[in-house]
Design a protein around this motif. Structure first.
Motif, PDB file in Angstrom:
ATOM      1  N   LEU A   2       0.807  -1.223   0.000  1.00 12.26           N
ATOM      2  CA  LEU A   2       0.000   0.000   0.000  1.00 12.26           C
ATOM      3  C   LEU A   2       0.843   1.278   0.000  1.00 12.26           C
ATOM      4  O   LEU A   2       0.501   2.230  -0.711  1.00 12.26           O
ATOM      5  CB  LEU A   2      -0.970  -0.020   1.178  1.00 12.26           C
ATOM      6  CG  LEU A   2      -2.058  -1.105   1.113  1.00 12.26           C
ATOM      7  CD1 LEU A   2      -2.997  -0.985   2.302  1.00 12.26           C
ATOM      8  CD2 LEU A   2      -2.827  -1.045  -0.199  1.00 12.26           C
ATOM      9  N   PRO A   3       1.944   1.349   0.774  1.00 10.71           N
ATOM     10  CA  PRO A   3       2.765   2.576   0.692  1.00 10.71           C
ATOM     11  C   PRO A   3       3.326   2.812  -0.708  1.00 10.71           C
ATOM     12  O   PRO A   3       3.308   3.945  -1.205  1.00 10.71           O
ATOM     13  CB  PRO A   3       3.882   2.317   1.710  1.00 10.71           C
ATOM     14  CG  PRO A   3       3.295   1.362   2.684  1.00 10.71           C
ATOM     15  CD  PRO A   3       2.418   0.471   1.872  1.00 10.71           C
ATOM     16  N   GLY A   4       3.810   1.752  -1.361  1.00 13.66           N
ATOM     17  CA  GLY A   4       4.311   1.909  -2.722  1.00 13.66           C
ATOM     18  C   GLY A   4       3.217   2.301  -3.688  1.00 13.66           C
ATOM     19  O   GLY A   4       3.429   3.127  -4.592  1.00 13.66           O
ATOM     20  N   ALA A   5       2.033   1.711  -3.512  1.00 13.31           N
ATOM     21  CA  ALA A   5       0.902   2.080  -4.368  1.00 13.31           C
ATOM     22  C   ALA A   5       0.537   3.546  -4.178  1.00 13.31           C
ATOM     23  O   ALA A   5       0.252   4.255  -5.159  1.00 13.31           O
ATOM     24  CB  ALA A   5      -0.297   1.190  -4.050  1.00 13.31           C
ATOM     25  N   ALA A   6       0.561   4.008  -2.934  1.00 12.11           N
ATOM     26  CA  ALA A   6       0.250   5.420  -2.670  1.00 12.11           C
ATOM     27  C   ALA A   6       1.258   6.336  -3.349  1.00 12.11           C
ATOM     28  O   ALA A   6       0.889   7.379  -3.906  1.00 12.11           O
ATOM     29  CB  ALA A   6       0.228   5.662  -1.163  1.00 12.11           C
ATOM     30  N   LEU A   7       2.538   5.933  -3.322  1.00  7.26           N
ATOM     31  CA  LEU A   7       3.567   6.734  -3.977  1.00  7.26           C
ATOM     32  C   LEU A   7       3.339   6.803  -5.485  1.00  7.26           C
ATOM     33  O   LEU A   7       3.404   7.884  -6.090  1.00  7.26           O
ATOM     34  CB  LEU A   7       4.945   6.141  -3.679  1.00  7.26           C
ATOM     35  CG  LEU A   7       6.132   6.799  -4.389  1.00  7.26           C
ATOM     36  CD1 LEU A   7       6.261   8.263  -3.980  1.00  7.26           C
ATOM     37  CD2 LEU A   7       7.427   6.044  -4.095  1.00  7.26           C
ATOM     38  N   LYS A   8       3.034   5.663  -6.104  1.00  6.72           N
ATOM     39  CA  LYS A   8       2.817   5.638  -7.558  1.00  6.72           C
ATOM     40  C   LYS A   8       1.552   6.409  -7.936  1.00  6.72           C
ATOM     41  O   LYS A   8       1.531   7.121  -8.962  1.00  6.72           O
ATOM     42  CB  LYS A   8       2.754   4.190  -8.041  1.00  6.72           C
ATOM     43  CG  LYS A   8       4.108   3.493  -8.031  1.00  6.72           C
ATOM     44  CD  LYS A   8       4.025   2.050  -8.463  1.00  6.72           C
ATOM     45  CE  LYS A   8       3.566   1.134  -7.362  1.00  6.72           C
ATOM     46  NZ  LYS A   8       3.664  -0.305  -7.731  1.00  6.72           N
ATOM     47  N   ILE A   9       0.509   6.276  -7.135  1.00  7.02           N
ATOM     48  CA  ILE A   9      -0.712   7.046  -7.385  1.00  7.02           C
ATOM     49  C   ILE A   9      -0.421   8.538  -7.293  1.00  7.02           C
ATOM     50  O   ILE A   9      -0.877   9.337  -8.119  1.00  7.02           O
ATOM     51  CB  ILE A   9      -1.815   6.634  -6.390  1.00  7.02           C
ATOM     52  CG1 ILE A   9      -2.337   5.234  -6.738  1.00  7.02           C
ATOM     53  CG2 ILE A   9      -2.962   7.648  -6.395  1.00  7.02           C
ATOM     54  CD1 ILE A   9      -3.226   4.645  -5.661  1.00  7.02           C
ATOM     55  N   GLY A  10       0.362   8.926  -6.277  1.00  2.00           N
ATOM     56  CA  GLY A  10       0.725  10.333  -6.119  1.00  2.00           C
ATOM     57  C   GLY A  10       1.535  10.854  -7.295  1.00  2.00           C
ATOM     58  O   GLY A  10       1.277  11.956  -7.804  1.00  2.00           O
ATOM     59  N   LEU A  11       2.509  10.057  -7.767  1.00  2.00           N
ATOM     60  CA  LEU A  11       3.328  10.468  -8.912  1.00  2.00           C
ATOM     61  C   LEU A  11       2.469  10.673 -10.151  1.00  2.00           C
ATOM     62  O   LEU A  11       2.596  11.679 -10.858  1.00  2.00           O
ATOM     63  CB  LEU A  11       4.408   9.418  -9.180  1.00  2.00           C
ATOM     64  CG  LEU A  11       5.567   9.352  -8.191  1.00  2.00           C
ATOM     65  CD1 LEU A  11       6.449   8.139  -8.491  1.00  2.00           C
ATOM     66  CD2 LEU A  11       6.387  10.630  -8.237  1.00  2.00           C
ATOM     67  N   ALA A  12       1.594   9.703 -10.437  1.00  2.00           N
ATOM     68  CA  ALA A  12       0.742   9.817 -11.618  1.00  2.00           C
ATOM     69  C   ALA A  12      -0.235  10.985 -11.496  1.00  2.00           C
ATOM     70  O   ALA A  12      -0.508  11.676 -12.480  1.00  2.00           O
ATOM     71  CB  ALA A  12      -0.022   8.512 -11.837  1.00  2.00           C
TER      72      ALA A  12
END
Length: 213
Positions: free
Chosen positions: A189-199
């Motif tokens: 989930l932390p990595g997913a949040a980072l990728k969602i934030g970047l996009a």
């Protein structure tokens, strides 16, 4: 006066318009699909395997968000289907340079039937949903890009986790959903949040830079 939500197009429509040498939609779409599959293969090389789960941390989902938002629902889904097709042909385009027929972390099962296959199958669906929302302007502002990317991630997590549960039950005869959640969802989930934030930042920024071309 018009009401309701109208289709406003995607950033790829602005950056790569269908005119000149790209007036033929087959040529234009083909080039964009090739570019998208190359991006996916590159992001798949960003892959970290954790010892306690068969699901790796990869950059692929970031590619799904970006391709869906940039290309729209039809071309986004086609690009991810082409990406899966490359893997089925044996090209090393999946995480850690694997193909659909490389051994998975379950002995005797190739990747395309292994525990992570559900995540791969979810990619075209997620790209279509993100693209559908982007095609209606959701990718132009961070406050709307975030829920669009979250919708894509939710589809990937639900489809991937469902496949993992079913595969585990078939292989072992029993399954603990709570244990699988801890092993295969929560750590990512932390990595997913980072990728969602970047996009969610990249797409509105792209519109500000290139949207008025």
């Amino acid at each position: 006066m018009t009401t309701g939500v109208t289709t406003v197009g995607t950033l790829a429509d602005r950056l790569v318009p269908a005119r000149g040498s790209l007036a033929n939609p087959i040529v234009r779409d083909g080039l964009l699909i090739v570019a998208g599959t190359i991006l996916m293969a590159m992001l798949a090389r960003i892959s970290i395997h954790l010892p306690f789960t068969p699901v790796p941390i990869t950059g692929q989902t970031l590619g799904v968000y970006l391709i869906g938002a940039l290309y729209g629902p039809r071309l986004g889904a086609l690009t991810l289907l082409a990406y899966l097709g490359q893997g089925l042909l044996g090209l090393p385009v999946f995480s850690m340079g694997t193909s659909a027929w490389s051994p998975s972390r379950i002995p005797g099962l190739p990747v395309i039937f292994g525990p992570t296959a559900g995540y791969l199958f979810a990619f075209p669906v997620a790209a279509a949903v993100v693209g559908y929302l982007a095609n209606r302007g959701w990718d132009r502002k961070i406050r709307t890009a975030l829920p669009a990317m979250l919708a894509g991630e939710a589809i990937i997590l639900v489809m991937g986790f469902t496949w993992l549960v079913v595969a585990t039950a078939l292989l072992t005869g029993s399954v603990s959903i709570s244990a699988l959640l801890v092993a295969a969802v929560l750590p990512f989930l932390p990595g997913a949040a980072l990728k969602i934030g970047l996009a969610s930042v990249a797409l509105p920024s792209g519109w500000r830079l290139f949207g008025h071309r």
